[in-house]
Motif scaffolding. Structure first.
Motif, PDB file in Angstrom:
ATOM      1  N   ARG A   4      50.191 -35.108  36.915  1.00  0.00           N
ATOM      2  CA  ARG A   4      49.173 -35.424  35.899  1.00  0.00           C
ATOM      3  C   ARG A   4      48.959 -34.094  34.746  1.00  0.00           C
ATOM      4  N   SER A   5      49.077 -34.274  33.589  1.00  0.00           N
ATOM      5  CA  SER A   5      48.768 -33.254  32.911  1.00  0.00           C
ATOM      6  C   SER A   5      47.228 -32.984  32.930  1.00  0.00           C
ATOM      7  N   ARG A   6      46.878 -31.585  33.207  1.00  0.00           N
ATOM      8  CA  ARG A   6      45.420 -31.211  33.042  1.00  0.00           C
ATOM      9  C   ARG A   6      45.262 -30.692  31.707  1.00  0.00           C
ATOM     10  N   PRO A   9      44.975 -35.116  29.800  1.00  0.00           N
ATOM     11  CA  PRO A   9      44.941 -36.057  31.051  1.00  0.00           C
ATOM     12  C   PRO A   9      45.396 -37.455  30.286  1.00  0.00           C
ATOM     13  N   ARG A  12      51.027 -38.749  31.588  1.00  0.00           N
ATOM     14  CA  ARG A  12      51.197 -38.697  32.535  1.00  0.00           C
ATOM     15  C   ARG A  12      51.965 -37.536  33.053  1.00  0.00           C
ATOM     16  N   THR A  90      46.491 -28.333  22.874  1.00  0.00           N
ATOM     17  CA  THR A  90      46.862 -28.553  24.293  1.00  0.00           C
ATOM     18  C   THR A  90      48.062 -27.855  24.671  1.00  0.00           C
ATOM     19  N   ARG A 119      45.527 -24.483  33.510  1.00  0.00           N
ATOM     20  CA  ARG A 119      45.232 -25.822  33.340  1.00  0.00           C
ATOM     21  C   ARG A 119      46.751 -26.322  33.392  1.00  0.00           C
ATOM     22  N   ALA A 124      42.159 -27.361  37.957  1.00  0.00           N
ATOM     23  CA  ALA A 124      41.146 -27.999  37.046  1.00  0.00           C
ATOM     24  C   ALA A 124      40.295 -26.819  36.833  1.00  0.00           C
TER      25      ALA A 124
END
Length: 196
Positions: A4-6, A9, A12, A90, A119, A124
């Motif tokens: 999953r994209s950090r 989020p 997907r 992002t 990221r 995290a």
């Protein structure tokens, strides 16, 4: 298993973020599925499948020219403006910096490092406040500073560019800064051979 994209989020996978950012941050152009697959280093079938999902959702427009499938952002979608702003914050650094740095002579390689790259690779942490860029080559510092300011305007965040010579980057010397960059996550903006 997809990661999953950090960075965003809601998505997907990071590929969806990269693909959407490229399309929405270059709204004046259409890209072929072949070009997009090459850009993101994935198969054409993967890009084709993702484009089909995005087109069904009304986020991208498609055009066929013979066997060529061209894709672009659908700016008529009411989500286009807020989505573009969200993508700029992002996934925008990869799309924007690739354009800006590829137009500068003397840039042999370029990488995003630091919190944005962490990221992106799934580490995290809080949202990145700035974007750190390592440029390898002998590009003019003023040109790099101009590119950084242009990127800042488009991305809405600080962009820090650090240039090193190709010899220093390839050297086995114990430069603490370069050792730190090499040991942590990075995202390739331009790699050797990307301009050929």
């Amino acid at each position: 298993m997809q990661v999953r994209s950090r960075l965003l989020p809601l998505l997907r996978s990071p590929l969806i973020g990269e693909l959407l950012a490229w399309l929405f941050l270059h709204p004046e152009t259409s890209s072929s599925v072949v070009e997009l697959a090459r850009r993101f280093k994935v198969s054409q079938s993967t890009i084709s499948r993702e484009v089909s999902h995005l087109a069904a959702a009304g986020l991208v427009r498609e055009e066929r020219r013979g066997r060529l499938r061209l894709v672009g952002a659908d700016l008529n979608n009411p989500l286009a403006r807020p989505l573009t702003e969200l993508l700029a914050l992002t996934y925008g650094p990869a799309a924007v910096l690739a354009d800006l740095l590829s137009g500068i002579g003397g840039v042999d390689e370029a990488y995003i490092y630091g919190s944005w790259a962490a990221r992106y690779t799934g580490t995290a942490g809080p949202a990145p406040r700035d974007v750190d860029v390592l440029v390898v080559g002998d590009a003019d510092d003023d040109d790099l500073a101009d590119a950084a300011r242009s990127a800042e305007r488009r991305l809405g965040r600080e962009v820090n560019v650090h240039r090193v010579s190709a010899a220093a980057w390839r050297s086995a010397d114990d430069d603490p800064f370069l050792a730190s960059v090499r040991s942590r996550p990075s995202y390739p903006i331009l790699e050797p051979g990307d301009r050929s």
